[in-house]
Design a protein around this motif. Structure first.
Motif, PDB file in Angstrom:
ATOM      1  N   ILE A 153       1.365  20.652  -0.071  1.00 42.42           N
ATOM      2  CA  ILE A 153       2.124  21.357  -1.330  1.00 42.42           C
ATOM      3  C   ILE A 153       3.360  20.256  -1.385  1.00 42.42           C
ATOM      4  O   ILE A 153       3.702  20.214  -2.660  1.00 42.42           O
ATOM      5  N   LYS A 177       2.590  27.579  -7.910  1.00 42.86           N
ATOM      6  CA  LYS A 177       1.059  27.947  -7.825  1.00 42.86           C
ATOM      7  C   LYS A 177       0.471  28.002  -9.383  1.00 42.86           C
ATOM      8  O   LYS A 177       0.269  29.107  -9.863  1.00 42.86           O
ATOM      9  N   ASP A 178       0.168  26.801  -9.839  1.00 44.61           N
ATOM     10  CA  ASP A 178      -0.511  26.738 -11.161  1.00 44.61           C
ATOM     11  C   ASP A 178       0.346  27.660 -12.095  1.00 44.61           C
ATOM     12  O   ASP A 178      -0.433  28.434 -12.808  1.00 44.61           O
ATOM     13  N   TYR A 180       4.676  31.093  -5.832  1.00 48.60           N
ATOM     14  CA  TYR A 180       4.134  31.573  -4.635  1.00 48.60           C
ATOM     15  C   TYR A 180       4.740  32.883  -4.033  1.00 48.60           C
ATOM     16  O   TYR A 180       5.886  33.223  -4.450  1.00 48.60           O
ATOM     17  N   GLU A 197       2.637  29.850 -11.623  1.00 47.32           N
ATOM     18  CA  GLU A 197       2.933  31.130 -11.154  1.00 47.32           C
ATOM     19  C   GLU A 197       3.728  30.856  -9.817  1.00 47.32           C
ATOM     20  O   GLU A 197       3.405  29.806  -8.974  1.00 47.32           O
ATOM     21  N   ARG A 221      -1.583  22.675   5.469  1.00 44.16           N
ATOM     22  CA  ARG A 221      -1.426  23.330   3.926  1.00 44.16           C
ATOM     23  C   ARG A 221      -0.134  23.047   3.185  1.00 44.16           C
ATOM     24  O   ARG A 221       0.076  22.941   2.083  1.00 44.16           O
TER      25      ARG A 221
END
Length: 361
Positions: free
Chosen positions: A141, A172-173, A177, A175, A137
């Motif tokens: 990123i 994060k889109d 993390y 925003e 994951r």
């Protein structure tokens, strides 16, 4: 049983040849036995990775030799090892003279993650499944941010500082993390660069030049446990749900019984969730009063059936001792009886205790 000392030694050296990738003189070539249909050793196969091609795929060389004759096990081992050493040296020299090696100046950060760091440093058989999934994951990123063009050797301190800012502001889109997740991703990037430095893909590690203020800071927090009253309330809750289902003849009686057994097992043993799902009936031994924790199960969309079975987080087996009067024993026995009645089968010792309804046996 071995009938002679010689057979024992042959078996011992067979184990060494089969299991150890590096024996004696420091060769990186692996040695494998070749056997006939009767199981007799007839020769040995050498396998060696000499480098990588332009697509960063490993380039392999192999050689098969006949088994040396009229040698004791010890002398045979030394002779085979000497042949492997000599063959490896010749293969490396030949590849250096005629082959093409990976252009380390051109390899991108994403290519290095996929072709070097992930297979050799992470998916190397020494990490638990859950840990590998976390690294995957994080790597996804990292590669999304740096793209397919950023060369590994071109990563600078400024790039790392900007990446840190991106994680904690808009990664994060749009925003940030969470602090702990951002810290984990950044730590993974540090692991990638340290490995690149270790195997000489970069001559300086920019991560080492960062100050603590440059890096995302994770928040520390205390692990919260259920106290005695909270545990009792939870157990009372699942007990009440099961009793209600039994009294009303509800169709979900089995699911309530199933959930109750899960909750009691977790609370009375303290095992992890993945270890709970990894329990088989053979792991439960009331006679000795032990439950063995041998494996962990986790969700993995890429694995067959959507789950992956692997070792525990510590990669070791352990046993949990319960008293003979523990309420967990009859509860598990009742669950097994109900499963066999429900599915009309005799459960195998290898069957998972907390399995999917479609895969009981």
């Amino acid at each position: 049983m071995f009938t002679s000392v010689e057979q024992y030694l042959v078996s011992l050296f067979t184990l060494l040849f089969t299991c150890l990738p590096k024996i004696g003189g420091g060769t990186m070539a692996t040695i494998q036995e070749k056997k006939d249909k009767n199981g007799n050793v007839t020769g040995y196969k050498f396998t060696l990775c000499v480098g990588r091609d332009d697509q960063y795929r490993q380039i392999w060389r192999t050689k098969v030799i006949k088994r040396p004759e009229n040698l004791s096990p010890a002398r045979e081992r030394k002779a085979v090892q000497a042949i492997a050493d000599e063959w490896e040296q010749a293969q490396r020299e030949d590849y250096k003279a005629t082959g093409r090696t990976t252009d380390r100046e051109k390899i991108t950060l994403s290519q290095f993650i996929d072709n070097e760091w992930m297979p050799d440093s992470i998916c190397n058989g020494r990490r638990a499944i859950g840990s590998i999934q976390v690294y995957e994951r994080h790597a996804k990123i990292i590669k999304r941010y740096f793209g397919d063009k950023k060369r590994l050797q071109a990563v600078t301190v400024r790039d790392l500082v900007q990446f840190s800012n991106w994680l904690t502001s808009e990664g994060k889109d749009g925003e940030p993390y969470t602090p702990n997740f951002a810290h984990g991703i950044y730590t993974t990037l540090g692991s990638v660069l340290r490995y690149a430095y270790k195997i000489d893909y970069i001559t300086r590690n920019p991560f080492d030049r960062l100050s603590q203020e440059d890096k995302p800071t994770g928040r520390t927090h205390d692990i919260v446990f259920l106290d005695e009253n909270e545990s009792r309330r939870l157990l009372d809750g699942v007990d009440t749900e099961l009793e209600t289902a039994i009294k009303t003849g509800s169709d979900n009686e089995y699911s309530k019984r199933f959930l109750r057994a899960q909750v009691y097992t977790l609370l009375l043993t303290g095992i992890r969730r993945g270890e709970l799902f990894g329990l088989r009936w053979e792991d439960v031994d009331r006679e000795s009063g032990c439950i063995w924790i041998r494996r962990s199960v986790s969700q993995d969309a890429s694995a067959e059936g959507g789950i992956r079975i692997g070792p525990t987080k510590s990669r070791t087996e352990r046993q949990i001792k319960l008293s003979d009067g523990s309420m967990l024993w009859p509860m598990l026995e009742d669950l097994k009886t109900e499963q066999e009645r429900r599915y009309r089968i005799s459960l195998s010792p290898k069957a998972f205790i907390f399995c999917r309804e479609s895969q009981p046996g």
